[in-house]
Design a protein around this motif. Structure first.
Motif, PDB file in Angstrom:
ATOM      1  N   PRO A 210       1.105  -1.233   0.221  1.00  0.00           N
ATOM      2  CA  PRO A 210      -0.294  -0.126   0.368  1.00  0.00           C
ATOM      3  C   PRO A 210       0.778   1.282   0.079  1.00  0.00           C
ATOM      4  CG  PRO A 210      -0.162  -0.960   2.121  1.00  0.00           C
ATOM      5  CD  PRO A 210       0.640  -1.840   1.165  1.00  0.00           C
ATOM      6  N   HIS A 211       0.152   2.545  -0.476  1.00  0.00           N
ATOM      7  CA  HIS A 211       0.497   3.215  -0.431  1.00  0.00           C
ATOM      8  C   HIS A 211       1.831   4.118  -0.613  1.00  0.00           C
ATOM      9  CE1 HIS A 211      -1.568   3.267   3.861  1.00  0.00           C
ATOM     10  NE2 HIS A 211      -2.532   3.862   3.236  1.00  0.00           N
ATOM     11  N   CYS A 212       1.662   3.570  -1.942  1.00  0.00           N
ATOM     12  CA  CYS A 212       2.974   3.719  -3.125  1.00  0.00           C
ATOM     13  C   CYS A 212       4.557   3.134  -2.257  1.00  0.00           C
ATOM     14  CB  CYS A 212       3.502   5.670  -2.805  1.00  0.00           C
ATOM     15  SG  CYS A 212       2.214   6.268  -3.923  1.00  0.00           S
ATOM     16  N   GLY A 213       3.745   1.973  -1.167  1.00  0.00           N
ATOM     17  CA  GLY A 213       5.461   1.692  -0.780  1.00  0.00           C
ATOM     18  C   GLY A 213       5.371   2.558   0.303  1.00  0.00           C
ATOM     19  N   GLY A 214       5.627   3.257   0.278  1.00  0.00           N
ATOM     20  CA  GLY A 214       5.442   3.139   1.882  1.00  0.00           C
ATOM     21  C   GLY A 214       7.312   4.239   1.813  1.00  0.00           C
ATOM     22  N   TYR A 248       3.039  -5.513  -6.536  1.00  0.00           N
ATOM     23  CA  TYR A 248       2.337  -4.634  -6.926  1.00  0.00           C
ATOM     24  C   TYR A 248       2.227  -3.090  -5.698  1.00  0.00           C
ATOM     25  CZ  TYR A 248       1.142  -7.918 -10.735  1.00  0.00           C
ATOM     26  OH  TYR A 248       1.261  -8.663 -11.600  1.00  0.00           O
ATOM     27  N   TYR A 249       1.361  -2.786  -6.265  1.00  0.00           N
ATOM     28  CA  TYR A 249       2.023  -0.719  -6.088  1.00  0.00           C
ATOM     29  C   TYR A 249       0.411  -0.090  -5.515  1.00  0.00           C
ATOM     30  CZ  TYR A 249       6.728  -2.296  -5.235  1.00  0.00           C
ATOM     31  OH  TYR A 249       7.873  -2.920  -4.494  1.00  0.00           O
ATOM     32  N   LEU A 266      11.571   2.481  -9.042  1.00  0.00           N
ATOM     33  CA  LEU A 266      11.295   1.175  -8.190  1.00  0.00           C
ATOM     34  C   LEU A 266      10.419   0.373  -8.698  1.00  0.00           C
ATOM     35  CD1 LEU A 266      12.329  -0.916  -6.265  1.00  0.00           C
ATOM     36  CD2 LEU A 266      10.050  -0.004  -4.881  1.00  0.00           C
ATOM     37  N   ALA A 267       9.028   0.636  -9.572  1.00  0.00           N
ATOM     38  CA  ALA A 267       8.537  -0.016  -9.840  1.00  0.00           C
ATOM     39  C   ALA A 267       7.959   0.274 -11.059  1.00  0.00           C
ATOM     40  CB  ALA A 267       7.103  -0.210  -8.693  1.00  0.00           C
ATOM     41  N   PRO A 269       5.650   0.399 -14.564  1.00  0.00           N
ATOM     42  CA  PRO A 269       4.212   1.041 -14.229  1.00  0.00           C
ATOM     43  C   PRO A 269       2.480   0.277 -14.741  1.00  0.00           C
ATOM     44  CG  PRO A 269       5.389   2.985 -15.766  1.00  0.00           C
ATOM     45  CD  PRO A 269       6.610   1.503 -15.653  1.00  0.00           C
ATOM     46  N   GLY A 270       3.515  -1.105 -14.605  1.00  0.00           N
ATOM     47  CA  GLY A 270       2.375  -2.482 -15.246  1.00  0.00           C
ATOM     48  C   GLY A 270       2.242  -2.595 -13.806  1.00  0.00           C
ATOM     49  N   ARG A 271       2.876  -2.067 -13.129  1.00  0.00           N
ATOM     50  CA  ARG A 271       2.056  -2.824 -11.606  1.00  0.00           C
ATOM     51  C   ARG A 271       1.889  -1.941 -10.436  1.00  0.00           C
ATOM     52  NH1 ARG A 271       4.141  -8.341 -10.641  1.00  0.00           N
ATOM     53  NH2 ARG A 271       5.201  -8.518 -12.464  1.00  0.00           N
ATOM     54  N   LEU A 272       1.384  -1.083 -10.812  1.00  0.00           N
ATOM     55  CA  LEU A 272       0.636  -0.215 -10.138  1.00  0.00           C
ATOM     56  C   LEU A 272      -0.510  -0.257 -10.382  1.00  0.00           C
ATOM     57  CD1 LEU A 272       3.026   3.707 -11.021  1.00  0.00           C
ATOM     58  CD2 LEU A 272       3.457   1.351  -9.178  1.00  0.00           C
ATOM     59  N   LEU A 273      -1.250   0.347  -8.998  1.00  0.00           N
ATOM     60  CA  LEU A 273      -2.865   0.282  -9.049  1.00  0.00           C
ATOM     61  C   LEU A 273      -4.012   0.825  -8.162  1.00  0.00           C
ATOM     62  CD1 LEU A 273      -2.590  -3.762  -7.317  1.00  0.00           C
ATOM     63  CD2 LEU A 273      -2.726  -2.636  -9.801  1.00  0.00           C
ATOM     64  N   TYR A 274      -4.542   2.012  -8.522  1.00  0.00           N
ATOM     65  CA  TYR A 274      -5.305   2.865  -7.825  1.00  0.00           C
ATOM     66  C   TYR A 274      -5.683   2.089  -6.435  1.00  0.00           C
ATOM     67  CZ  TYR A 274      -9.197   6.017  -6.440  1.00  0.00           C
ATOM     68  OH  TYR A 274      -9.380   6.773  -6.110  1.00  0.00           O
ATOM     69  N   GLY A 275      -5.527   2.995  -5.452  1.00  0.00           N
ATOM     70  CA  GLY A 275      -6.541   3.308  -4.194  1.00  0.00           C
ATOM     71  C   GLY A 275      -6.994   4.183  -3.063  1.00  0.00           C
ATOM     72  N   SER A 276      -7.668   4.165  -2.580  1.00  0.00           N
ATOM     73  CA  SER A 276      -8.044   5.839  -2.098  1.00  0.00           C
ATOM     74  C   SER A 276      -8.616   5.356  -0.217  1.00  0.00           C
ATOM     75  CB  SER A 276      -9.733   5.176  -2.416  1.00  0.00           C
ATOM     76  OG  SER A 276     -10.900   4.773  -1.897  1.00  0.00           O
ATOM     77  N   ASP A 277      -8.107   5.041   0.029  1.00  0.00           N
ATOM     78  CA  ASP A 277      -7.520   4.779   1.089  1.00  0.00           C
ATOM     79  C   ASP A 277      -9.312   4.970   1.982  1.00  0.00           C
ATOM     80  OD1 ASP A 277      -7.388   3.729   3.532  1.00  0.00           O
ATOM     81  OD2 ASP A 277      -5.022   4.627   3.686  1.00  0.00           O
ATOM     82  N   HIS A 278     -10.516   5.089   1.389  1.00  0.00           N
ATOM     83  CA  HIS A 278     -11.472   5.587   1.929  1.00  0.00           C
ATOM     84  C   HIS A 278     -12.030   3.734   2.859  1.00  0.00           C
ATOM     85  CE1 HIS A 278     -15.207   7.287   2.321  1.00  0.00           C
ATOM     86  NE2 HIS A 278     -16.165   6.877   1.827  1.00  0.00           N
ATOM     87  N   VAL A 279     -13.060   4.410   4.071  1.00  0.00           N
ATOM     88  CA  VAL A 279     -13.697   5.499   4.542  1.00  0.00           C
ATOM     89  C   VAL A 279     -12.783   6.099   5.190  1.00  0.00           C
ATOM     90  CG1 VAL A 279     -14.715   3.370   5.951  1.00  0.00           C
ATOM     91  CG2 VAL A 279     -15.755   5.539   5.605  1.00  0.00           C
ATOM     92  N   TRP A 280     -11.365   5.582   5.825  1.00  0.00           N
ATOM     93  CA  TRP A 280     -10.384   6.455   6.542  1.00  0.00           C
ATOM     94  C   TRP A 280     -10.393   7.874   6.739  1.00  0.00           C
ATOM     95  CZ3 TRP A 280     -10.097   5.287  11.691  1.00  0.00           C
ATOM     96  CH2 TRP A 280     -10.575   3.620  12.138  1.00  0.00           C
ATOM     97  N   THR A 281      -9.872   7.028   4.778  1.00  0.00           N
ATOM     98  CA  THR A 281      -9.924   9.280   3.916  1.00  0.00           C
ATOM     99  C   THR A 281     -11.067   9.112   4.247  1.00  0.00           C
ATOM    100  OG1 THR A 281      -7.436   8.213   3.282  1.00  0.00           O
ATOM    101  CG2 THR A 281      -9.065  10.104   1.905  1.00  0.00           C
TER     102      THR A 281
END
Length: 328
Positions: A210-214, A248-249, A266-267, A269-281
Protein backbone atom coordinates in the motif's frame (compact mmCIF):
# COMPACT_ATOMS: atom_id res chain seq x y z
CA UNK A 1 -17.56 3.60 -17.23
CA UNK A 2 -17.86 6.60 -14.90
CA UNK A 3 -20.93 8.81 -15.37
CA UNK A 4 -18.91 11.32 -17.44
CA UNK A 5 -17.70 8.59 -19.81
CA UNK A 6 -14.20 8.28 -18.34
CA UNK A 7 -12.75 4.94 -17.27
CA UNK A 8 -14.16 3.78 -13.95
CA UNK A 9 -11.25 3.26 -11.55
CA UNK A 10 -10.69 -0.04 -9.74
CA UNK A 11 -9.96 0.78 -6.10
CA UNK A 12 -7.86 -1.95 -4.47
CA UNK A 13 -7.49 -0.03 -1.19
CA UNK A 14 -11.00 0.58 0.16
CA UNK A 15 -12.24 -0.09 3.66
CA UNK A 16 -15.44 -0.88 5.49
CA UNK A 17 -16.36 -1.22 9.14
CA UNK A 18 -19.42 -2.61 10.90
CA UNK A 19 -20.98 -1.45 14.14
CA UNK A 20 -20.16 -4.80 15.73
CA UNK A 21 -16.54 -4.65 14.61
CA UNK A 22 -16.06 -1.13 16.00
CA UNK A 23 -17.68 -2.14 19.28
CA UNK A 24 -15.40 -5.16 19.70
CA UNK A 25 -12.32 -3.14 18.76
CA UNK A 26 -13.20 -0.49 21.34
CA UNK A 27 -13.75 -3.17 23.97
CA UNK A 28 -10.23 -4.42 23.17
CA UNK A 29 -8.81 -0.95 23.86
CA UNK A 30 -8.83 0.56 20.37
CA UNK A 31 -10.88 3.60 21.30
CA UNK A 32 -8.63 5.91 19.25
CA UNK A 33 -7.49 3.50 16.52
CA UNK A 34 -3.78 3.98 15.76
CA UNK A 35 -3.99 7.40 17.39
CA UNK A 36 -6.77 8.64 15.10
CA UNK A 37 -9.33 10.46 17.27
CA UNK A 38 -12.48 8.67 16.11
CA UNK A 39 -13.71 5.66 14.20
CA UNK A 40 -15.39 6.31 10.85
CA UNK A 41 -18.88 5.10 10.02
CA UNK A 42 -19.58 3.15 6.86
CA UNK A 43 -22.51 2.20 4.69
CA UNK A 44 -22.58 0.77 1.20
CA UNK A 45 -24.84 3.61 0.04
CA UNK A 46 -22.51 6.34 1.28
CA UNK A 47 -19.46 4.57 -0.17
CA UNK A 48 -21.15 4.23 -3.55
CA UNK A 49 -21.99 7.92 -3.53
CA UNK A 50 -18.30 8.79 -3.11
CA UNK A 51 -17.36 6.30 -5.81
CA UNK A 52 -19.85 7.82 -8.24
CA UNK A 53 -18.59 11.35 -7.60
CA UNK A 54 -14.99 10.27 -8.22
CA UNK A 55 -15.54 7.92 -11.13
CA UNK A 56 -14.61 4.78 -9.21
CA UNK A 57 -16.18 1.76 -10.84
CA UNK A 58 -15.30 -0.99 -8.39
CA UNK A 59 -13.90 -0.99 -4.85
CA UNK A 60 -12.28 -3.98 -3.16
CA UNK A 61 -13.46 -3.81 0.45
CA UNK A 62 -11.21 -4.80 3.36
CA UNK A 63 -10.90 -4.24 7.09
CA UNK A 64 -8.12 -1.81 7.93
CA UNK A 65 -5.91 -1.58 11.02
CA UNK A 66 -6.10 -2.82 13.76
CA UNK A 67 -7.33 -5.95 11.98
CA UNK A 68 -9.29 -8.70 13.71
CA UNK A 69 -6.88 -10.24 16.21
CA UNK A 70 -7.06 -8.46 19.55
CA UNK A 71 -5.15 -11.08 21.54
CA UNK A 72 -7.34 -14.18 21.67
CA UNK A 73 -7.30 -16.74 18.84
CA UNK A 74 -10.87 -17.96 19.27
CA UNK A 75 -12.26 -14.44 19.32
CA UNK A 76 -10.18 -13.51 16.29
CA UNK A 77 -11.56 -16.47 14.35
CA UNK A 78 -15.11 -15.42 15.15
CA UNK A 79 -14.49 -11.78 14.27
CA UNK A 80 -12.76 -12.64 10.98
CA UNK A 81 -15.74 -14.79 9.99
CA UNK A 82 -18.15 -12.04 11.02
CA UNK A 83 -16.53 -9.22 9.04
CA UNK A 84 -15.97 -11.46 6.03
CA UNK A 85 -19.63 -12.44 5.98
CA UNK A 86 -20.57 -8.74 6.20
CA UNK A 87 -18.22 -7.79 3.38
CA UNK A 88 -19.49 -10.66 1.22
CA UNK A 89 -23.05 -9.47 1.79
CA UNK A 90 -22.12 -6.02 0.46
CA UNK A 91 -20.64 -7.71 -2.61
CA UNK A 92 -23.77 -9.82 -3.13
CA UNK A 93 -25.95 -6.70 -2.94
CA UNK A 94 -23.71 -4.71 -5.32
CA UNK A 95 -21.81 -7.29 -7.38
CA UNK A 96 -20.77 -4.81 -10.08
CA UNK A 97 -19.38 -2.29 -7.59
CA UNK A 98 -17.72 -4.13 -4.72
CA UNK A 99 -15.25 -6.96 -4.22
CA UNK A 100 -13.79 -8.42 -1.02
CA UNK A 101 -10.33 -8.92 0.44
CA UNK A 102 -11.06 -11.24 3.36
CA UNK A 103 -9.53 -10.83 6.81
CA UNK A 104 -7.54 -13.69 8.36
CA UNK A 105 -6.98 -14.25 12.11
CA UNK A 106 -3.17 -14.35 11.90
CA UNK A 107 -0.89 -15.16 13.65
CA UNK A 108 -3.21 -18.12 14.33
CA UNK A 109 -2.11 -20.18 11.31
CA UNK A 110 -4.71 -22.92 11.75
CA UNK A 111 -7.47 -20.35 12.04
CA UNK A 112 -6.14 -18.52 9.00
CA UNK A 113 -6.14 -21.70 6.91
CA UNK A 114 -9.73 -22.40 7.93
CA UNK A 115 -10.78 -18.86 7.02
CA UNK A 116 -8.97 -18.96 3.67
CA UNK A 117 -11.05 -21.99 2.72
CA UNK A 118 -14.29 -20.33 3.82
CA UNK A 119 -13.42 -17.00 2.16
CA UNK A 120 -12.60 -18.54 -1.20
CA UNK A 121 -14.82 -21.60 -1.38
CA UNK A 122 -17.95 -20.23 0.29
CA UNK A 123 -17.82 -16.44 0.04
CA UNK A 124 -16.02 -16.14 -3.30
CA UNK A 125 -13.51 -13.59 -1.98
CA UNK A 126 -11.22 -11.82 -4.43
CA UNK A 127 -8.19 -12.02 -2.15
CA UNK A 128 -7.10 -11.52 1.45
CA UNK A 129 -5.85 -8.64 3.55
CA UNK A 130 -2.98 -9.05 6.02
CA UNK A 131 -1.86 -6.45 8.54
CA UNK A 132 1.88 -5.74 8.50
CA UNK A 133 2.22 -7.22 11.98
CA UNK A 134 0.00 -8.70 14.66
CA UNK A 135 1.26 -8.14 18.19
CA UNK A 136 4.82 -8.06 16.83
CA UNK A 137 4.53 -11.11 14.58
CA UNK A 138 5.62 -9.93 11.12
CA UNK A 139 4.65 -11.62 7.89
CA UNK A 140 7.94 -13.45 7.33
CA UNK A 141 7.52 -15.33 10.60
CA UNK A 142 8.14 -19.09 10.11
CA UNK A 143 4.85 -19.89 11.83
CA UNK A 144 3.00 -18.37 8.88
CA UNK A 145 4.68 -20.63 6.31
CA UNK A 146 1.57 -22.88 5.92
CA UNK A 147 -0.57 -19.79 5.32
CA UNK A 148 1.71 -18.53 2.55
CA UNK A 149 1.84 -21.99 0.99
CA UNK A 150 -1.96 -22.22 0.86
CA UNK A 151 -2.31 -18.71 -0.52
CA UNK A 152 0.26 -19.55 -3.17
CA UNK A 153 -1.61 -22.73 -4.07
CA UNK A 154 -4.68 -20.63 -4.70
CA UNK A 155 -2.80 -17.96 -6.66
CA UNK A 156 -4.08 -15.45 -4.13
CA UNK A 157 -4.11 -11.68 -4.27
CA UNK A 158 -2.65 -10.58 -0.92
CA UNK A 159 -3.28 -6.97 0.04
CA UNK A 160 -0.92 -5.77 2.77
CA UNK A 161 -2.11 -3.09 5.16
CA UNK A 162 0.02 -1.26 7.74
CA UNK A 163 -0.72 -1.13 11.41
CA UNK A 164 1.03 0.21 14.49
CA UNK A 165 4.31 -1.43 15.53
CA UNK A 166 4.49 -2.77 19.06
CA UNK A 167 6.91 0.06 20.01
CA UNK A 168 4.54 2.84 18.92
CA UNK A 169 4.25 4.30 22.44
CA UNK A 170 7.84 5.53 22.10
CA UNK A 171 8.36 5.82 18.36
CA UNK A 172 5.17 7.69 17.40
CA UNK A 173 5.96 10.64 19.70
CA UNK A 174 2.28 11.13 20.46
CA UNK A 175 1.28 11.60 16.81
CA UNK A 176 -1.22 9.50 14.84
CA UNK A 177 0.60 6.37 13.69
CA UNK A 178 -0.67 6.47 10.08
CA UNK A 179 1.38 9.62 9.50
CA UNK A 180 4.85 8.02 9.82
CA UNK A 181 4.70 4.65 11.57
CA UNK A 182 2.53 3.04 8.87
CA UNK A 183 4.98 3.74 6.04
CA UNK A 184 7.86 2.26 8.01
CA UNK A 185 5.90 -0.77 9.19
CA UNK A 186 5.10 -1.48 5.56
CA UNK A 187 8.81 -1.40 4.73
CA UNK A 188 9.57 -3.53 7.79
CA UNK A 189 7.17 -6.36 6.94
CA UNK A 190 8.04 -6.41 3.22
CA UNK A 191 11.74 -6.60 4.15
CA UNK A 192 10.89 -9.46 6.48
CA UNK A 193 9.11 -11.23 3.62
CA UNK A 194 12.16 -10.78 1.37
CA UNK A 195 14.54 -12.12 4.00
CA UNK A 196 12.23 -15.08 4.61
CA UNK A 197 12.15 -15.79 0.88
CA UNK A 198 8.36 -15.62 0.62
CA UNK A 199 8.03 -13.76 -2.72
CA UNK A 200 10.76 -15.88 -4.29
CA UNK A 201 9.37 -19.20 -3.04
CA UNK A 202 5.71 -18.41 -3.79
CA UNK A 203 5.63 -17.07 -7.34
CA UNK A 204 1.86 -17.51 -7.72
CA UNK A 205 1.12 -14.78 -5.19
CA UNK A 206 0.07 -11.29 -6.25
CA UNK A 207 1.17 -9.12 -3.32
CA UNK A 208 -0.12 -5.52 -3.20
CA UNK A 209 1.96 -3.08 -1.14
CA UNK A 210 0.00 0.00 0.00
CA UNK A 211 0.68 3.74 -0.01
CA UNK A 212 3.12 3.84 -2.93
CA UNK A 213 5.29 1.27 -1.15
CA UNK A 214 5.65 3.33 2.02
CA UNK A 215 9.36 3.91 2.60
CA UNK A 216 10.46 1.12 0.24
CA UNK A 217 11.33 3.26 -2.81
CA UNK A 218 14.03 5.09 -0.87
CA UNK A 219 15.15 2.04 1.12
CA UNK A 220 15.27 -0.55 -1.68
CA UNK A 221 18.97 -0.16 -2.51
CA UNK A 222 19.91 -0.07 1.16
CA UNK A 223 17.97 -3.28 1.85
CA UNK A 224 19.56 -4.91 -1.18
CA UNK A 225 23.06 -3.86 -0.11
CA UNK A 226 22.66 -5.21 3.41
CA UNK A 227 21.28 -8.49 2.09
CA UNK A 228 24.31 -8.88 -0.14
CA UNK A 229 26.89 -7.90 2.47
CA UNK A 230 25.65 -9.48 5.65
CA UNK A 231 23.47 -12.52 4.90
CA UNK A 232 25.52 -15.72 5.22
CA UNK A 233 26.47 -17.47 2.01
CA UNK A 234 23.90 -20.09 1.11
CA UNK A 235 21.06 -18.21 2.80
CA UNK A 236 20.90 -15.21 0.48
CA UNK A 237 17.70 -14.67 -1.44
CA UNK A 238 17.83 -13.14 -4.92
CA UNK A 239 18.34 -9.44 -5.53
CA UNK A 240 15.97 -7.46 -3.26
CA UNK A 241 15.26 -4.85 -5.92
CA UNK A 242 14.34 -7.58 -8.41
CA UNK A 243 11.91 -9.07 -5.89
CA UNK A 244 10.40 -5.67 -5.09
CA UNK A 245 9.80 -5.09 -8.79
CA UNK A 246 7.62 -8.20 -8.89
CA UNK A 247 5.23 -6.82 -6.28
CA UNK A 248 2.25 -4.54 -6.94
CA UNK A 249 1.80 -1.11 -5.38
CA UNK A 250 -1.29 0.97 -4.77
CA UNK A 251 -1.32 4.76 -4.99
CA UNK A 252 -3.34 5.49 -1.86
CA UNK A 253 -2.31 8.46 0.23
CA UNK A 254 -0.60 11.71 -0.82
CA UNK A 255 1.04 10.17 -3.89
CA UNK A 256 1.74 13.49 -5.58
CA UNK A 257 3.90 15.40 -6.10
CA UNK A 258 6.78 13.41 -4.56
CA UNK A 259 5.97 9.83 -3.56
CA UNK A 260 4.66 8.54 -6.89
CA UNK A 261 7.74 9.74 -8.84
CA UNK A 262 9.91 7.98 -6.24
CA UNK A 263 7.91 4.77 -6.67
CA UNK A 264 8.38 4.93 -10.45
CA UNK A 265 12.11 4.64 -9.80
CA UNK A 266 11.47 1.20 -8.32
CA UNK A 267 8.30 -0.26 -9.87
CA UNK A 268 7.26 -0.71 -13.47
CA UNK A 269 4.07 1.24 -14.34
CA UNK A 270 2.40 -2.10 -15.07
CA UNK A 271 2.59 -2.89 -11.34
CA UNK A 272 0.72 0.20 -10.11
CA UNK A 273 -2.90 0.16 -8.93
CA UNK A 274 -5.31 2.83 -7.77
CA UNK A 275 -6.28 3.08 -4.09
CA UNK A 276 -8.47 5.59 -2.26
CA UNK A 277 -8.15 4.51 1.40
CA UNK A 278 -11.79 5.45 1.86
CA UNK A 279 -13.57 5.20 4.37
CA UNK A 280 -10.61 6.18 6.55
CA UNK A 281 -9.72 8.91 4.06
CA UNK A 282 -12.71 11.28 4.01
CA UNK A 283 -14.61 11.93 0.80
CA UNK A 284 -12.97 15.32 0.24
CA UNK A 285 -9.54 13.70 0.41
CA UNK A 286 -10.58 11.02 -2.09
CA UNK A 287 -11.86 13.67 -4.49
CA UNK A 288 -8.63 15.70 -4.24
CA UNK A 289 -6.49 12.60 -4.74
CA UNK A 290 -8.41 11.52 -7.86
CA UNK A 291 -8.31 15.05 -9.26
CA UNK A 292 -4.54 15.12 -8.82
CA UNK A 293 -4.10 11.82 -10.63
CA UNK A 294 -6.49 12.88 -13.41
CA UNK A 295 -4.44 16.07 -13.92
CA UNK A 296 -1.11 14.21 -14.08
CA UNK A 297 -0.10 12.16 -17.13
CA UNK A 298 1.03 8.60 -16.51
CA UNK A 299 4.14 7.20 -18.23
CA UNK A 300 3.72 7.01 -21.99
CA UNK A 301 1.07 9.71 -21.96
CA UNK A 302 -1.67 7.40 -20.66
CA UNK A 303 -4.10 8.48 -17.98
CA UNK A 304 -3.66 7.02 -14.53
CA UNK A 305 -7.28 5.87 -14.82
CA UNK A 306 -6.71 3.71 -17.86
CA UNK A 307 -3.29 2.46 -16.72
CA UNK A 308 -4.21 1.43 -13.18
CA UNK A 309 -7.57 0.00 -14.21
CA UNK A 310 -6.02 -2.18 -16.91
CA UNK A 311 -3.44 -3.35 -14.37
CA UNK A 312 -6.15 -4.15 -11.81
CA UNK A 313 -8.12 -6.22 -14.29
CA UNK A 314 -5.04 -8.34 -14.92
CA UNK A 315 -4.48 -8.83 -11.19
CA UNK A 316 -8.18 -9.44 -10.50
CA UNK A 317 -9.54 -11.17 -13.60
CA UNK A 318 -12.88 -11.92 -11.94
CA UNK A 319 -13.65 -8.20 -12.22
CA UNK A 320 -13.86 -8.47 -15.99
CA UNK A 321 -16.32 -11.35 -15.75
CA UNK A 322 -18.37 -9.47 -13.16
CA UNK A 323 -18.30 -6.02 -14.80
CA UNK A 324 -21.43 -4.70 -16.51
CA UNK A 325 -21.27 -5.02 -20.30
CA UNK A 326 -20.96 -1.26 -20.94
CA UNK A 327 -17.91 -0.99 -18.64
CA UNK A 328 -15.88 -3.66 -20.48
Amino acid sequence: MAPDGTVGLVDVHAHFVTDSYVRQAKEAGHTAPDGVPAWPTWSAAAHLEVMDRCGIGTAMLSVSSPGVHFGDDASARRLAREVNEAGAEAVREHPDRFGLFASLPVPDADGALEEIAHAYDVLGADGVVLETNTHGTYLGNPGLAPVWAELDRRGAVVFLHPTSPVCWERSALGRPRPMIEFVFDTARTVTDLLLAGVPERHRNLKIIVPHCGGALPVLADRIDGFMRMFMPAGTRTPDAVEQLRRLYYDLAGPALPRQLPALLGLADPGRLLYGSDHVWTPAAGVEAHVAGLDATPAPGGESWRSLTTANARRVLPRLTARAPREAR
